[in-house]
Design an enzyme around this catalytic site. Structure first.
Site, PDB file in Angstrom:
ATOM      1  N   ASP A 120     -34.411  -9.460  80.215  1.00 31.25           N
ATOM      2  CA  ASP A 120     -35.762  -9.976  80.431  1.00 31.25           C
ATOM      3  C   ASP A 120     -36.738  -8.864  80.826  1.00 31.25           C
ATOM      4  OD1 ASP A 120     -37.755 -11.822  80.607  1.00 31.25           O
ATOM      5  OD2 ASP A 120     -37.081 -12.724  82.486  1.00 31.25           O
ATOM      6  N   HIS A 128     -40.113  -5.147  72.740  1.00 26.75           N
ATOM      7  CA  HIS A 128     -38.814  -5.578  72.204  1.00 26.75           C
ATOM      8  C   HIS A 128     -38.105  -4.398  71.523  1.00 26.75           C
ATOM      9  CE1 HIS A 128     -39.478  -9.635  73.352  1.00 26.75           C
ATOM     10  NE2 HIS A 128     -40.467  -9.870  72.506  1.00 26.75           N
ATOM     11  N   LEU A 146     -13.842  -3.947  72.532  1.00 34.65           N
ATOM     12  CA  LEU A 146     -14.877  -4.737  73.216  1.00 34.65           C
ATOM     13  C   LEU A 146     -15.296  -5.937  72.379  1.00 34.65           C
ATOM     14  CD1 LEU A 146     -17.201  -5.053  75.395  1.00 34.65           C
ATOM     15  CD2 LEU A 146     -18.588  -3.616  73.890  1.00 34.65           C
TER      16      LEU A 146
HETATM   17  C1  FPP Z   1     -37.129 -11.329  77.098  1.00 35.49           C
HETATM   18  O1  FPP Z   1     -38.268 -10.572  77.395  1.00 35.49           O
HETATM   19  C2  FPP Z   1     -36.460 -10.795  75.935  1.00 35.49           C
HETATM   20  C3  FPP Z   1     -36.342 -11.449  74.757  1.00 35.49           C
HETATM   21  C4  FPP Z   1     -36.910 -12.786  74.505  1.00 35.49           C
HETATM   22  C5  FPP Z   1     -35.660 -10.824  73.608  1.00 35.49           C
HETATM   23  C6  FPP Z   1     -34.587  -9.829  73.920  1.00 35.49           C
HETATM   24  C7  FPP Z   1     -34.330  -9.064  72.692  1.00 35.49           C
HETATM   25  C8  FPP Z   1     -34.090  -7.742  72.590  1.00 35.49           C
HETATM   26  C9  FPP Z   1     -33.895  -6.846  73.743  1.00 35.49           C
HETATM   27  C10 FPP Z   1     -33.991  -7.068  71.271  1.00 35.49           C
HETATM   28  C11 FPP Z   1     -33.358  -7.791  70.136  1.00 35.49           C
HETATM   29  C12 FPP Z   1     -31.893  -7.928  70.269  1.00 35.49           C
HETATM   30  C13 FPP Z   1     -31.012  -7.405  69.410  1.00 35.49           C
HETATM   31  C14 FPP Z   1     -29.590  -7.765  69.497  1.00 35.49           C
HETATM   32  C15 FPP Z   1     -31.399  -6.458  68.382  1.00 35.49           C
HETATM   33  P1  FPP Z   1     -39.683 -11.277  77.457  1.00 35.49           P
HETATM   34  O2  FPP Z   1     -40.405 -10.978  76.189  1.00 35.49           O
HETATM   35  O3  FPP Z   1     -39.537 -12.732  77.773  1.00 35.49           O
HETATM   36  O4  FPP Z   1     -40.322 -10.514  78.656  1.00 35.49           O
HETATM   37  P2  FPP Z   1     -41.453 -11.025  79.647  1.00 35.49           P
HETATM   38  O5  FPP Z   1     -40.843 -12.089  80.494  1.00 35.49           O
HETATM   39  O6  FPP Z   1     -41.807  -9.806  80.429  1.00 35.49           O
HETATM   40  O7  FPP Z   1     -42.600 -11.513  78.798  1.00 35.49           O
END
Ligand code: FPP
Length: 256
Positions: free
Chosen positions: A36, A53, A147
């Site tokens: 997150d 992201h 893994l």
């Molecule tokens: C939450 O941050 C994160 C996500 C919704 C996506 C997580 C995805 C990745 C790290 C990359 C893609 C994954 C792979 C496997 C390639 P948020 O956007 O909700 O953050 P915020 O709460 O600060 O807005």
């Protein structure tokens, strides 16, 4: 360099060195991570959310590598929830693109390292390209014994439990099982994570303290750690600190 600057540099260098498995009292068998804070990271750096992201995906590579180096058996990552479809078309598109790129560029190294990939979630709603690349990654690595890397894509834990319940109900209806025979293992066996151990350590970055529909059943006895770092800033050192905190917890599973 003066003494103070030298000490700071030496301290940083020391802090950053990844730990080895023998430096921990105990390590978890299964780590789950809610990655997150990508959006807040992007905002902090005055960038578009997609860049957050992307930076988060860069970070992912190192965390997977370190998990593997430490000999942890299972790593589950929450990449895209069933609720994430509610984000803007642009953001969903960026996440889908990153998922595609990640599996395309990383698959050779992951396979060479004997990593077994499993996608948690319903691939049915994904765009065709993503669906195919994810299926291919699972198939190519299904016999690997290292893994176990679970990546949750279009995943929701309640939907997973509903699916398991429907499958078990169908077995009872067809006379293949008696209702009285249903136990905790029956349910575990019908989750995406069938055959895997429960989560030992759940990490959610960015200081938020919620499960957000991730592995509700599998987390029954997990230890939780909530580092403040936003996911793109979450370093191998922060990871080691979370693992270290886990090692110092006294797990009683409801006993004394
Ligand atoms: C939450 O941050 C994160 C996500 C919704 C996506 C997580 C995805 C990745 C790290 C990359 C893609 C994954 C792979 C496997 C390639 P948020 O956007 O909700 O953050 P915020 O709460 O600060 O807005």
């Amino acid at each position: 360099m003066n003494l103070k600057a030298w000490k700071t540099a030496a301290g940083l260098a020391l802090k950053k060195a990844p730990r080895t498995s023998d430096e921990f009292v105990k390590l978890p068998g299964h780590v789950a991570i809610i990655m997150d804070g990508n959006g807040r990271w992007a905002k902090k750096h005055r960038l578009n959310v997609s860049k957050g992201h992307r930076q988060g995906t860069e970070n992912l590579r190192e965390i997977i590598r370190h998990t593997d180096d430490l000999g942890i058996k299972v790593l589950s990552l929450y990449a895209f929830s069933t609720e994430n479809w509610n984000r803007s078309e642009e953001e969903v598109g960026a996440l889908m693109q990153l998922i595609l790129e990640f599996f395309t560029t990383e698959i050779d190294e992951l396979d060479a390292k004997n990593v077994r990939i499993l996608i948690l979630g319903d691939k049915g709603r994904l765009p065709e390209k993503q669906r195919e690349v994810l299926k291919e990654a699972e198939k190519r690595t299904e016999k690997n014994t290292g893994l176990r890397l679970n990546i949750a894509v279009n995943y929701g834990s309640r939907a997973e439990i509903v699916k398991a319940t429907q499958e078990i109900a169908a077995l009872v209806k067809n006379g293949e099982m008696q209702a009285e025979e249903i136990n905790e293992k029956t349910i575990s066996d019908h989750l995406y994570t069938a055959g895997q151990p429960d989560v030992d350590l759940m990490i959610r970055t960015s200081g938020e303290q919620r499960l957000s529909n991730f592995l509700l059943y599998q987390n029954a006895y997990a230890e939780f750690v909530f580092p403040e770092a936003l996911w793109p800033d979450f370093s191998v050192h922060d990871y080691d600190m979370a693992l270290d905190a886990y090692g110092r917890r006294d797990r009683r599973y409801g006993g004394r």
